[in-house]
Design an enzyme around this catalytic site. Structure first.
Site, PDB file in Angstrom:
ATOM      1  N   SER A 125       0.859  -1.197   0.000  1.00  0.00           N
ATOM      2  CA  SER A 125       0.000   0.000   0.000  1.00  0.00           C
ATOM      3  C   SER A 125       0.883   1.231   0.000  1.00  0.00           C
ATOM      4  O   SER A 125       2.054   1.164   0.398  1.00  0.00           O
ATOM      5  CB  SER A 125      -0.861  -0.005   1.270  1.00  0.00           C
ATOM      6  OG  SER A 125      -1.462   1.261   1.472  1.00  0.00           O
ATOM      7  N   TYR A 131      -1.859  -1.057  10.233  1.00  0.00           N
ATOM      8  CA  TYR A 131      -1.940  -1.201   8.769  1.00  0.00           C
ATOM      9  C   TYR A 131      -0.631  -0.746   8.125  1.00  0.00           C
ATOM     10  O   TYR A 131      -0.087  -1.416   7.244  1.00  0.00           O
ATOM     11  CB  TYR A 131      -3.121  -0.384   8.236  1.00  0.00           C
ATOM     12  CG  TYR A 131      -3.387  -0.591   6.759  1.00  0.00           C
ATOM     13  CD1 TYR A 131      -4.022  -1.736   6.302  1.00  0.00           C
ATOM     14  CD2 TYR A 131      -2.990   0.361   5.821  1.00  0.00           C
ATOM     15  CE1 TYR A 131      -4.267  -1.924   4.945  1.00  0.00           C
ATOM     16  CE2 TYR A 131      -3.236   0.189   4.472  1.00  0.00           C
ATOM     17  CZ  TYR A 131      -3.871  -0.959   4.039  1.00  0.00           C
ATOM     18  OH  TYR A 131      -4.106  -1.150   2.695  1.00  0.00           O
TER      19      TYR A 131
HETATM   20  N1  NAD Z   1      -8.784  -0.130  -1.357  1.00  0.00           N
HETATM   21  C1  NAD Z   1      -7.721   0.621  -1.109  1.00  0.00           C
HETATM   22  O1  NAD Z   1      -7.827   1.863  -1.030  1.00  0.00           O
HETATM   23  C2  NAD Z   1      -6.357  -0.022  -0.966  1.00  0.00           C
HETATM   24  C3  NAD Z   1      -5.230   0.817  -0.998  1.00  0.00           C
HETATM   25  C4  NAD Z   1      -3.960   0.255  -0.869  1.00  0.00           C
HETATM   26  C5  NAD Z   1      -3.827  -1.105  -0.700  1.00  0.00           C
HETATM   27  N2  NAD Z   1      -4.939  -1.897  -0.645  1.00  0.00           N
HETATM   28  C6  NAD Z   1      -4.728  -3.335  -0.455  1.00  0.00           C
HETATM   29  O2  NAD Z   1      -5.272  -4.052  -1.537  1.00  0.00           O
HETATM   30  C7  NAD Z   1      -5.702  -5.343  -1.080  1.00  0.00           C
HETATM   31  C8  NAD Z   1      -7.138  -5.564  -1.520  1.00  0.00           C
HETATM   32  O3  NAD Z   1      -7.901  -4.539  -0.918  1.00  0.00           O
HETATM   33  P1  NAD Z   1      -9.416  -4.236  -1.316  1.00  0.00           P
HETATM   34  O4  NAD Z   1      -9.563  -2.764  -1.348  1.00  0.00           O
HETATM   35  O5  NAD Z   1      -9.820  -5.060  -2.493  1.00  0.00           O
HETATM   36  O6  NAD Z   1     -10.110  -4.736   0.016  1.00  0.00           O
HETATM   37  P2  NAD Z   1     -11.471  -5.504   0.228  1.00  0.00           P
HETATM   38  O7  NAD Z   1     -11.726  -5.431   1.695  1.00  0.00           O
HETATM   39  O8  NAD Z   1     -12.507  -4.985  -0.708  1.00  0.00           O
HETATM   40  O9  NAD Z   1     -11.117  -6.990  -0.201  1.00  0.00           O
HETATM   41  C9  NAD Z   1     -10.287  -7.769   0.619  1.00  0.00           C
HETATM   42  C10 NAD Z   1     -10.693  -9.221   0.477  1.00  0.00           C
HETATM   43  O10 NAD Z   1      -9.884  -9.998   1.377  1.00  0.00           O
HETATM   44  C11 NAD Z   1     -10.735 -10.941   1.998  1.00  0.00           C
HETATM   45  N3  NAD Z   1     -10.167 -11.326   3.289  1.00  0.00           N
HETATM   46  C12 NAD Z   1     -10.115 -10.578   4.422  1.00  0.00           C
HETATM   47  N4  NAD Z   1      -9.567 -11.285   5.417  1.00  0.00           N
HETATM   48  C13 NAD Z   1      -9.249 -12.509   4.898  1.00  0.00           C
HETATM   49  C14 NAD Z   1      -8.660 -13.684   5.441  1.00  0.00           C
HETATM   50  N5  NAD Z   1      -8.268 -13.739   6.705  1.00  0.00           N
HETATM   51  N6  NAD Z   1      -8.480 -14.743   4.622  1.00  0.00           N
HETATM   52  C15 NAD Z   1      -8.853 -14.697   3.309  1.00  0.00           C
HETATM   53  N7  NAD Z   1      -9.432 -13.622   2.748  1.00  0.00           N
HETATM   54  C16 NAD Z   1      -9.627 -12.534   3.540  1.00  0.00           C
HETATM   55  C17 NAD Z   1     -12.066 -10.254   2.142  1.00  0.00           C
HETATM   56  O11 NAD Z   1     -13.119 -11.191   2.316  1.00  0.00           O
HETATM   57  C18 NAD Z   1     -12.161  -9.482   0.840  1.00  0.00           C
HETATM   58  O12 NAD Z   1     -12.759 -10.241  -0.197  1.00  0.00           O
HETATM   59  C19 NAD Z   1      -5.495  -5.349   0.437  1.00  0.00           C
HETATM   60  O13 NAD Z   1      -4.266  -5.978   0.727  1.00  0.00           O
HETATM   61  C20 NAD Z   1      -5.424  -3.871   0.780  1.00  0.00           C
HETATM   62  O14 NAD Z   1      -4.682  -3.634   1.955  1.00  0.00           O
HETATM   63  C21 NAD Z   1      -6.201  -1.389  -0.794  1.00  0.00           C
END
Ligand code: NAD
Length: 230
Positions: A114, A127
């Site tokens: 991130s 985080y």
């Molecule tokens: N959305 C943002 O702004 C953003 C920014 C930077 C980084 N990220 C990173 O991108 C990745 C995806 O994020 P996103 O925005 O799609 O989030 P999201 O919450 O929409 O999706 C995350 C997914 O991970 C699954 N999950 C959570 N805990 C779990 C576990 N213990 N075992 C298996 N699956 C699990 C959830 O069910 C969900 O489907 C993450 O690593 C997040 O930190 C997101």
């Protein structure tokens, strides 16, 4: 990635996340929807409900410890975040790396870090730490797996338009900036777009998975509209 011709192994908890996560949890129907989307491209998908934080040997306790002094923000469970983002990434790489080595066809592993992993996310110490760990883990795995022609990189998205960006996430960020206005600059992008679409991150992941990046390893690629360069 399926659009680009990849078959997919997909794991997701597809169920209730710890109460400290302030937005709707993914459901089995969401996972089934992902399966359908991949199958619609003509590619194969093997999908399973897995808690990545609990797979393998490191079964962390899932508790929301809470941080009352600074815990107004986003996730409150330090251990939950570490279990999922750090131990979960470790478990996932460890489950796959030996199979990639045995396959003998080189490989590319991409961890999702991130913008918080290069800069920081105030009031989200856990985080921030977990995403810094993801980048460090990618670099360390790259140094170990390079001799098997397996590349390991991380991507560092800024805000992305997903469920994580919904619910109380934006409101919490706004409240943090209200308390410390000087933090506002830290999320200022160079580009006019504030948030990326998931497909924009997928494009970078596909590039890292492809031969086009065959000399790229141990890199941390920012996809953040420039906001970590401020
Ligand atoms: N959305 C943002 O702004 C953003 C920014 C930077 C980084 N990220 C990173 O991108 C990745 C995806 O994020 P996103 O925005 O799609 O989030 P999201 O919450 O929409 O999706 C995350 C997914 O991970 C699954 N999950 C959570 N805990 C779990 C576990 N213990 N075992 C298996 N699956 C699990 C959830 O069910 C969900 O489907 C993450 O690593 C997040 O930190 C997101």
């Amino acid at each position: 990635m399926a659009d680009e011709g990849a078959d997919i192994i997909a794991v997701d908890i597809a169920g209730k996340l710890p109460p400290c996560v302030p937005y709707d949890s993914a459901t089995p129907a969401d996972l089934a929807g992902t399966v359908q989307l991949v199958e619609d491209t003509g590619q194969k998908i093997l999908a399973a409900v897995v808690d990545v934080g609990r797979a393998g040997h490191h079964r962390g306790q899932r508790r929301c410890l809470g941080t009352p002094d600074v815990g107004r923000h986003h996730f409150r469970g330090f251990r939950d975040v570490m279990d999922i983002n750090v131990t979960g990434a470790w478990n996932t790489v460890m489950a796959g790396a030996q199979k990639i080595i045995d396959g003998g066809r080189d490989g590319s592993i991409i961890l999702i870090s991130s913008a918080a992993g290069i800069k920081m996310q105030p009031f989200m110490v856990h985080y921030t730490a977990s995403k810094r760990a993801a980048t460090g883990m990618a670099r360390a795995f790259a140094s170990e797996l390079g001799r098997h022609s397996i590349r390991v990189n991380s991507v560092r998205p800024g805000p992305v338009n997903t469920l994580m960006g919904s619910g109380d996430m934006i409101g919490s960020l706004g409240r943090a900036i209200d308390i410390y206005p000087q933090l506002a600059q830290m999320i200022t992008p160079f580009l006019p777009t504030w948030a990326a679409e998931p497909e924009n991150i997928a494009d970078a992941v596909c590039w890292l998975a492809s031969e086009e990046s065959k000399n790229v390893t141990a890199a941390a690629i920012s996809i953040d509209q420039g906001m970590t360069q401020y």
